[in-house]
Design a protein around this motif. Structure first.
Motif, PDB file in Angstrom:
ATOM      1  N   LEU A 196     -13.720 -11.479  -0.165  1.00  0.00           N
ATOM      2  CA  LEU A 196     -14.398 -12.047   0.999  1.00  0.00           C
ATOM      3  C   LEU A 196     -15.817 -12.494   0.656  1.00  0.00           C
ATOM      4  O   LEU A 196     -16.247 -13.592   1.019  1.00  0.00           O
ATOM      5  N   VAL A 197     -16.557 -11.636  -0.063  1.00  0.00           N
ATOM      6  CA  VAL A 197     -17.929 -11.984  -0.459  1.00  0.00           C
ATOM      7  C   VAL A 197     -17.932 -13.230  -1.339  1.00  0.00           C
ATOM      8  O   VAL A 197     -18.771 -14.118  -1.204  1.00  0.00           O
ATOM      9  N   LEU A 198     -16.952 -13.308  -2.238  1.00  0.00           N
ATOM     10  CA  LEU A 198     -16.859 -14.442  -3.147  1.00  0.00           C
ATOM     11  C   LEU A 198     -16.726 -15.761  -2.375  1.00  0.00           C
ATOM     12  O   LEU A 198     -17.381 -16.757  -2.694  1.00  0.00           O
ATOM     13  N   VAL A 199     -15.885 -15.763  -1.342  1.00  0.00           N
ATOM     14  CA  VAL A 199     -15.630 -17.001  -0.598  1.00  0.00           C
ATOM     15  C   VAL A 199     -16.784 -17.331   0.349  1.00  0.00           C
ATOM     16  O   VAL A 199     -17.256 -18.474   0.399  1.00  0.00           O
ATOM     17  N   VAL A 200     -17.244 -16.344   1.105  1.00  0.00           N
ATOM     18  CA  VAL A 200     -18.245 -16.602   2.153  1.00  0.00           C
ATOM     19  C   VAL A 200     -19.584 -17.006   1.555  1.00  0.00           C
ATOM     20  O   VAL A 200     -20.313 -17.809   2.154  1.00  0.00           O
ATOM     21  N   ALA A 201     -19.927 -16.515   0.375  1.00  0.00           N
ATOM     22  CA  ALA A 201     -21.247 -16.785  -0.195  1.00  0.00           C
ATOM     23  C   ALA A 201     -21.488 -18.269  -0.436  1.00  0.00           C
ATOM     24  O   ALA A 201     -22.636 -18.725  -0.436  1.00  0.00           O
ATOM     25  N   GLY A 202     -20.419 -19.041  -0.632  1.00  0.00           N
ATOM     26  CA  GLY A 202     -20.615 -20.472  -0.924  1.00  0.00           C
ATOM     27  C   GLY A 202     -20.638 -21.363   0.292  1.00  0.00           C
ATOM     28  O   GLY A 202     -20.948 -22.564   0.180  1.00  0.00           O
ATOM     29  N   LEU A 203     -20.326 -20.837   1.492  1.00  0.00           N
ATOM     30  CA  LEU A 203     -20.216 -21.687   2.677  1.00  0.00           C
ATOM     31  C   LEU A 203     -21.525 -22.337   3.116  1.00  0.00           C
ATOM     32  O   LEU A 203     -21.531 -23.524   3.474  1.00  0.00           O
TER      33      LEU A 203
END
Length: 613
Positions: A190-197
């Protein structure tokens, strides 16, 4: 200026954002039709490029674990065992070599496809130009469309497909990363995906701003291109130097650049600042995960090899997320630019309904029946209520001030435009019912602003009949009829001589010689029933012009000859003279009849004659 301001009118709703992507499928279809093998190769290579990084990360974990296990065994048994380590290192080396081969091959495919696709799109743009009406080329908004289509569209379809494959490749990589990271914790995924938004949202917003700025500056860019042409071409060089226009035009060129650059700079700075600030969130997320994984390793929850793998996965995963979101933002921008291409390619063109190749009353000539015409966007008619009958064997002269509608009548006769009201008939048949190619074969025209092609002499003449463009015998016959044969024969390579100064060995002609080339071009249409001279002899003296007209009459005794000229010494030789005034027929008759009437023609004739006394 407010071009890139964040006004409500310029903001896009989420629905509008996703609607923009409708061009993605068309881009893929366009690339597929250009080269299916290259596109398939790119798809396979993209799949391999997506899987290999995760495999390399996993093998890296196995290497570290094998090293740790080997150290422990050495301490226990005193025996050094390196076989397993070397095997995994060899496998990773193979994967690295494979990844390098995939990237190199993919780059080669892209390079080849880029060249093919760029050519394909440029041909599509030029092919569409051939179908457009003359009115499109006299419309400034159309030129803006053409400029936007040509500047970006040749590269955008491939860029869009490339980014689409990039998203797929990174998606495959992320899926494999997620499977491995899930073993650590679902929160890591989750952290991996959300950090780039956040960075993605900003990039998409600024892509839209960049596109709106691009559309705004299209007219300004065209002005710059025009000024470059004026300052750098030989046909403008004489006046630019003589009148000292260079510095002023160069100042205008600089001013346009400064205006455009100011907006570019403002957008670039905003994009950079927001991109850097939001990018810090991704950096913070990575180092937070770094600390978390380090603590887990110290506490013994994960092995040293797993720690190495998770750190690598998180770093590569973060890069993949950023690349994916950046590609999606780029796809959004590419779709915006592709809308320019398809807006141009889908420019509506009225379909020709005519198919006739001959008239209903052969030999009837040309009839203008209450013809009126208003140019698109104009308020007043250029031609109004004109009724004329041009008979075979007749020489007609059109007289009038500039802007009186003389050239407009010729454009209507050749169906470059259609009358707003009334009709024009050739041999008793409305020109709307004629096949356009058949109609134009019946008419040979030399306009005052005839083209001076930077081609060979023969090709300049042959341009008058595209079916005989390379027919050297026809060149010679037409040049003889056009009074150009004498000076052509004196050229070093005769009909093979390059004309103009744009290409090596080119030879420039005098104004009168160019006009004889244009006259020869008109005579290439040996089947033409109507020959129109629209002030093509303006560069000649009065005597030379009279000789040309007499020559044309002698060669077209059974045809219709139409002359537009301001020289009454030539006009008086016509069988019938029509005087136009503000688009209407003011007077008509023979020279003698019009002089006896003492009207507008007589006054103009007397004024010009007085200058020779």
């Amino acid at each position: 200026m407010g071009v890139v301001s964040d006004s409500p009118a310029q903001r896009r709703s989420p629905r509008q954002f996703f609607e923009v992507f409708r061009y993605s499928g068309r881009a893929v279809s366009l690339v597929w039709s250009t080269s299916p093998p290259l596109l398939v190769a790119m798809g396979v290579l993209t799949l391999l490029g997506g899987v290999l990084p995760a495999g390399m990360a996993y093998v890296g974990k196995l290497i570290v674990d094998a090293v740790v296990l080997g150290i422990e065994q050495r301490h226990v048994t005193g025996v050094v065992i390196t076989d397993e380590v070397l095997q995994w290192v060899g496998l990773e080396a193979g994967l690295v070599i494979g990844m390098a081969a995939v990237q190199r091959t993919l780059s080669a495919c892209l390079s080849l496809l880029r060249a093919q696709l760029g050519h394909r799109v440029n041909v599509m743009i030029l092919d569409q130009a051939l179908t457009l009406d003359l009115s499109h080329f006299e419309d400034s908004e159309f030129y803006d469309k053409l400029t936007r289509a040509r500047r970006e569209a040749s590269s955008r379809p491939l860029a869009l497909v490339q980014k689409t494959f990039g998203v797929l490749q990174n998606g495959i990589s992320l899926s494999s990363y997620a499977v491995l990271l899930w073993q650590l914790s679902p929160w890591a995924v989750l952290v991996l995906v959300v950090a780039g938004l956040p960075a993605f949202i900003a990039e998409a917003k600024f892509s839209g701003d960049a596109f709106r700025l691009f559309r705004w500056k299209s007219p300004e860019t065209r002005k710059q291109a025009y000024l470059e042409m004026v300052l750098g071409r030989e046909d403008f060089a004489k006046e630019v130097k003589l009148f000292g226009l260079g510095p002023r035009l160069l100042d205008n060129y600089r001013a346009i650049f400064e205006n455009i650059y100011a907006e570019d700079r403002r957008l670039t700075l905003r994009r950079t600042i927001w991109g850097f600030g939001l990018g810090l969130l991704g950096t913070a997320a990575f180092y937070g995960a770094y600390a978390w994984i380090g603590v887990e390793a110290v506490s013994g929850t994960i092995t040293l090899g797993e720690m190495t793998m998770y750190l690598l996965l998180f770093k590569q995963g973060q890069s993949a997320v950023a690349a994916s979101l950046s590609s999606i933002g780029g796809m959004y921008e590419d779709n915006l630019y592709l809308s320019n291409l398809y807006e141009y390619l889908e420019q509506p063109v009225a379909a020709s309904q005519g198919h006739a190749t001959q008239g209903e009353i052969p030999g009837d000539g040309v009839r203008f029946e209450d013809v009126s015409f208003t140019y698109p966007g104009a308020d007043t008619p250029a031609v109004e209520g004109v009724t004329l009958h041009l008979r075979p064997g007749q020489a007609l002269a059109l007289v009038g001030e500039n802007g009186s509608g003389k050239t407009t009548l010729i454009k209507l006769l050749t169906r470059l435009y259609l009358p707003t009201t009334g009709r024009i008939c050739i041999d008793g048949l409305d020109i709307r019912k004629w096949d356009e190619a058949a109609l134009r074969r019946r008419v040979g025209v030399i306009f005052q602003d005839f083209a001076r092609y930077q081609l060979r002499v023969g090709e300049n003449v042959g341009a008058g009949d595209v079916d005989a463009f390379e027919d050297e015998e026809r060149w010679a016959v037409a040049a003889r009829a056009g009074m150009a044969e004498a000076f052509i024969e004196q050229m070093p390579q005769r009909y093979q001589t390059q004309l103009g100064r744009w290409f090596k060995g080119g030879r420039e002609l005098s104004g009168g010689q160019w006009q004889k080339i244009a006259l020869s071009r008109a005579f290439m249409r040996s089947g033409a029933d109507v020959l129109v001279l629209d002030e093509p002899t303006a560069a000649m003296d009065a005597e030379a012009e009279a000789q040309v007209f007499e020559h044309v009459r002698a060669l077209s005794r059974d045809k219709i000859a139409v002359l537009i000229s301001h020289r009454f010494s030539t006009v008086r030789m016509a069988d019938h003279i029509v005087v136009l005034d503000q688009g209407r027929v003011a007077e008509e008759g023979s020279h003698e009849e019009l002089v006896r009437e003492g009207g507008r023609y007589a006054r103009l004739f007397e004024l010009q004659a007085a200058g020779y006394r």
